[in-house]
Design a protein around this motif. Structure first.
Motif, PDB file in Angstrom:
ATOM      1  N   CYS A 230       4.769  -1.193 -14.101  1.00  0.00           N
ATOM      2  CA  CYS A 230       5.045  -0.565 -12.794  1.00  0.00           C
ATOM      3  C   CYS A 230       4.955  -1.369 -11.587  1.00  0.00           C
ATOM      4  CB  CYS A 230       3.606   0.583 -12.511  1.00  0.00           C
ATOM      5  SG  CYS A 230       3.564   1.383 -11.507  1.00  0.00           S
ATOM      6  N   ARG A 231       6.087  -1.221 -10.781  1.00  0.00           N
ATOM      7  CA  ARG A 231       6.274  -1.791  -9.450  1.00  0.00           C
ATOM      8  C   ARG A 231       6.105  -0.878  -8.358  1.00  0.00           C
ATOM      9  NH1 ARG A 231       7.997  -6.684  -7.757  1.00  0.00           N
ATOM     10  NH2 ARG A 231       8.510  -7.478  -9.301  1.00  0.00           N
ATOM     11  N   PHE A 232       5.233  -1.168  -7.411  1.00  0.00           N
ATOM     12  CA  PHE A 232       5.136  -0.376  -6.372  1.00  0.00           C
ATOM     13  C   PHE A 232       4.553  -0.987  -5.211  1.00  0.00           C
ATOM     14  CE2 PHE A 232       0.954  -0.939  -8.744  1.00  0.00           C
ATOM     15  CZ  PHE A 232      -0.066  -0.849  -7.675  1.00  0.00           C
ATOM     16  N   HIS A 233       4.424  -0.284  -4.106  1.00  0.00           N
ATOM     17  CA  HIS A 233       3.818  -0.693  -2.755  1.00  0.00           C
ATOM     18  C   HIS A 233       2.079  -0.130  -2.826  1.00  0.00           C
ATOM     19  CE1 HIS A 233       7.116  -2.748  -0.789  1.00  0.00           C
ATOM     20  NE2 HIS A 233       7.682  -1.787  -1.448  1.00  0.00           N
ATOM     21  N   PRO A 234       1.208  -0.878  -2.663  1.00  0.00           N
ATOM     22  CA  PRO A 234      -0.120  -0.332  -2.563  1.00  0.00           C
ATOM     23  C   PRO A 234      -0.569   0.305  -1.375  1.00  0.00           C
ATOM     24  CG  PRO A 234      -0.390  -2.627  -2.471  1.00  0.00           C
ATOM     25  CD  PRO A 234       1.193  -2.161  -2.891  1.00  0.00           C
ATOM     26  N   SER A 235       0.273  -0.075  -0.348  1.00  0.00           N
ATOM     27  CA  SER A 235       0.062   0.712   0.831  1.00  0.00           C
ATOM     28  C   SER A 235       1.202   1.671   1.484  1.00  0.00           C
ATOM     29  CB  SER A 235       0.046  -0.352   1.869  1.00  0.00           C
ATOM     30  OG  SER A 235      -0.584   0.010   2.963  1.00  0.00           O
ATOM     31  N   PHE A 236       1.023   2.255   2.692  1.00  0.00           N
ATOM     32  CA  PHE A 236       2.083   3.201   3.160  1.00  0.00           C
ATOM     33  C   PHE A 236       3.158   2.510   3.808  1.00  0.00           C
ATOM     34  CE2 PHE A 236      -2.049   5.560   2.732  1.00  0.00           C
ATOM     35  CZ  PHE A 236      -1.439   6.596   1.935  1.00  0.00           C
ATOM     36  N   PHE A 237       4.264   3.083   3.745  1.00  0.00           N
ATOM     37  CA  PHE A 237       5.222   2.729   4.800  1.00  0.00           C
ATOM     38  C   PHE A 237       5.090   3.354   6.341  1.00  0.00           C
ATOM     39  CE2 PHE A 237       9.536   3.013   6.759  1.00  0.00           C
ATOM     40  CZ  PHE A 237       9.981   1.524   6.408  1.00  0.00           C
ATOM     41  N   VAL A 238       4.843   2.214   7.274  1.00  0.00           N
ATOM     42  CA  VAL A 238       4.047   2.946   8.595  1.00  0.00           C
ATOM     43  C   VAL A 238       5.010   2.761   9.730  1.00  0.00           C
ATOM     44  CG1 VAL A 238       1.791   2.302   7.759  1.00  0.00           C
ATOM     45  CG2 VAL A 238       3.227   0.600   8.959  1.00  0.00           C
ATOM     46  N   CYS A 239       4.675   3.356  10.711  1.00  0.00           N
ATOM     47  CA  CYS A 239       5.485   3.183  11.809  1.00  0.00           C
ATOM     48  C   CYS A 239       4.382   2.923  13.178  1.00  0.00           C
ATOM     49  CB  CYS A 239       6.094   4.574  12.438  1.00  0.00           C
ATOM     50  SG  CYS A 239       7.351   4.143  13.644  1.00  0.00           S
ATOM     51  N   ARG A 240       4.274   1.501  13.520  1.00  0.00           N
ATOM     52  CA  ARG A 240       3.458   1.151  14.304  1.00  0.00           C
ATOM     53  C   ARG A 240       3.611  -0.530  14.711  1.00  0.00           C
ATOM     54  NH1 ARG A 240       0.168  -2.413  11.836  1.00  0.00           N
ATOM     55  NH2 ARG A 240      -0.856  -1.695   9.946  1.00  0.00           N
ATOM     56  N   ARG A 241       3.243  -1.031  15.584  1.00  0.00           N
ATOM     57  CA  ARG A 241       3.642  -2.449  15.990  1.00  0.00           C
ATOM     58  C   ARG A 241       3.007  -3.182  14.730  1.00  0.00           C
ATOM     59  NH1 ARG A 241       4.516  -5.092  20.817  1.00  0.00           N
ATOM     60  NH2 ARG A 241       3.834  -3.088  21.856  1.00  0.00           N
ATOM     61  N   HIS A 242       3.652  -4.259  14.470  1.00  0.00           N
ATOM     62  CA  HIS A 242       3.018  -5.189  13.208  1.00  0.00           C
ATOM     63  C   HIS A 242       2.126  -6.013  14.017  1.00  0.00           C
ATOM     64  CE1 HIS A 242       3.180  -8.093  10.156  1.00  0.00           C
ATOM     65  NE2 HIS A 242       3.589  -7.188   9.323  1.00  0.00           N
ATOM     66  N   ASP A 243       1.282  -6.339  13.160  1.00  0.00           N
ATOM     67  CA  ASP A 243      -0.151  -7.335  13.489  1.00  0.00           C
ATOM     68  C   ASP A 243       0.216  -8.544  14.027  1.00  0.00           C
ATOM     69  OD1 ASP A 243      -1.907  -5.320  12.677  1.00  0.00           O
ATOM     70  OD2 ASP A 243      -2.186  -6.075  10.753  1.00  0.00           O
ATOM     71  N   ASP A 244       1.527  -9.177  13.467  1.00  0.00           N
ATOM     72  CA  ASP A 244       1.597 -10.547  14.110  1.00  0.00           C
ATOM     73  C   ASP A 244       2.320 -10.424  15.308  1.00  0.00           C
ATOM     74  OD1 ASP A 244       4.329 -10.057  13.509  1.00  0.00           O
ATOM     75  OD2 ASP A 244       4.577 -11.267  11.798  1.00  0.00           O
ATOM     76  N   GLN A 245       3.060  -9.312  15.712  1.00  0.00           N
ATOM     77  CA  GLN A 245       3.556  -9.027  17.180  1.00  0.00           C
ATOM     78  C   GLN A 245       4.753 -10.180  17.345  1.00  0.00           C
ATOM     79  OE1 GLN A 245       2.326  -6.906  19.509  1.00  0.00           O
ATOM     80  NE2 GLN A 245       1.072  -6.096  17.705  1.00  0.00           N
ATOM     81  N   LYS A 246       5.294 -10.783  16.238  1.00  0.00           N
ATOM     82  CA  LYS A 246       6.392 -11.839  16.425  1.00  0.00           C
ATOM     83  C   LYS A 246       7.539 -11.157  15.766  1.00  0.00           C
ATOM     84  CE  LYS A 246       3.080 -15.639  16.522  1.00  0.00           C
ATOM     85  NZ  LYS A 246       2.326 -16.322  15.689  1.00  0.00           N
ATOM     86  N   ARG A 247       7.617 -10.339  15.068  1.00  0.00           N
ATOM     87  CA  ARG A 247       8.871  -9.748  14.306  1.00  0.00           C
ATOM     88  C   ARG A 247       9.563  -9.005  15.176  1.00  0.00           C
ATOM     89  NH1 ARG A 247       7.058  -8.370   8.303  1.00  0.00           N
ATOM     90  NH2 ARG A 247       6.515 -10.402   7.560  1.00  0.00           N
ATOM     91  N   TYR A 248      10.982  -9.195  14.778  1.00  0.00           N
ATOM     92  CA  TYR A 248      11.904  -8.309  15.413  1.00  0.00           C
ATOM     93  C   TYR A 248      12.220  -7.016  14.514  1.00  0.00           C
ATOM     94  CZ  TYR A 248      16.452  -6.526  17.116  1.00  0.00           C
ATOM     95  OH  TYR A 248      17.398  -5.638  17.546  1.00  0.00           O
ATOM     96  N   TYR A 249      12.337  -6.071  15.223  1.00  0.00           N
ATOM     97  CA  TYR A 249      12.622  -4.765  14.238  1.00  0.00           C
ATOM     98  C   TYR A 249      13.712  -4.023  14.677  1.00  0.00           C
ATOM     99  CZ  TYR A 249       7.963  -5.462  12.310  1.00  0.00           C
ATOM    100  OH  TYR A 249       6.753  -5.946  11.981  1.00  0.00           O
TER     101      TYR A 249
ATOM    102  N   ASP B 297      12.508  -2.123   4.635  1.00  0.00           N
ATOM    103  CA  ASP B 297      13.492  -1.307   4.030  1.00  0.00           C
ATOM    104  C   ASP B 297      12.436  -0.102   3.171  1.00  0.00           C
ATOM    105  OD1 ASP B 297      15.245   0.254   2.574  1.00  0.00           O
ATOM    106  OD2 ASP B 297      16.248  -1.186   1.682  1.00  0.00           O
ATOM    107  N   PRO B 298      12.540   1.177   3.590  1.00  0.00           N
ATOM    108  CA  PRO B 298      11.771   2.394   2.900  1.00  0.00           C
ATOM    109  C   PRO B 298      12.092   2.117   1.263  1.00  0.00           C
ATOM    110  CG  PRO B 298      13.228   3.350   4.422  1.00  0.00           C
ATOM    111  CD  PRO B 298      13.362   1.551   4.746  1.00  0.00           C
ATOM    112  N   GLU B 299      13.308   1.526   0.930  1.00  0.00           N
ATOM    113  CA  GLU B 299      13.577   1.591  -0.637  1.00  0.00           C
ATOM    114  C   GLU B 299      13.512   0.289  -1.102  1.00  0.00           C
ATOM    115  OE1 GLU B 299      14.697   4.690  -2.072  1.00  0.00           O
ATOM    116  OE2 GLU B 299      14.376   5.364  -0.005  1.00  0.00           O
ATOM    117  N   ALA B 300      12.634  -0.544  -0.467  1.00  0.00           N
ATOM    118  CA  ALA B 300      12.405  -1.743  -1.075  1.00  0.00           C
ATOM    119  C   ALA B 300      11.628  -1.889  -2.328  1.00  0.00           C
ATOM    120  CB  ALA B 300      11.558  -2.681   0.171  1.00  0.00           C
ATOM    121  N   LEU B 301      11.838  -2.554  -3.360  1.00  0.00           N
ATOM    122  CA  LEU B 301      10.953  -2.834  -4.606  1.00  0.00           C
ATOM    123  C   LEU B 301       9.595  -2.967  -4.009  1.00  0.00           C
ATOM    124  CD1 LEU B 301      12.933  -4.872  -6.973  1.00  0.00           C
ATOM    125  CD2 LEU B 301      12.448  -2.397  -7.246  1.00  0.00           C
TER     126      LEU B 301
END
Length: 90
Positions: free
Chosen positions: A33-52, A73-77
């Motif tokens: 099984c390949r999955f994301h253990p956390s949710f797809f979120v919509c908020r500021r990233h903790d590192d504050q350095k990424r461009y979205y 990507d919400p469809e990311a592996l």
């Protein structure tokens, strides 16, 4: 004899509640099984350095990513592998 074997295989086929794929319990391995253990979120990233990439109607602070790995990507592996988990397993 062959019919009985097919019936047994159908009985052990389940749907994984993490990745939504069907699987056979006899071939379920630690990397099935390949999955994301956390949710797809919509908020500021903790590192504050990424461009979205934001849409015009998104607030300027919004960032969309998987909280576990940062994939945007919400469809990311999935970023984690493990055994499949059935809806029957609780």
């Amino acid at each position: 004899m062959e019919e009985k074997k097919r019936e047994m295989e159908k009985e052990t086929e389940k749907i994984c509640k993490r990745c939504k794929h069907s699987y056979n319990t006899s071939s379920n391995t630690p990397s099935s099984c390949r999955f994301h253990p956390s949710f797809f979120v919509c908020r500021r990233h903790d590192d504050q350095k990424r461009y979205y990439e934001l849409r015009p109607d998104d607030p300027p602070y919004a960032a969309k990513f998987y909280d576990c790995c940062g994939a945007e990507d919400p469809e990311a592996l999935g970023c984690t592998t493990s055994f499949h988990v059935s809806y029957d397993d609780d």
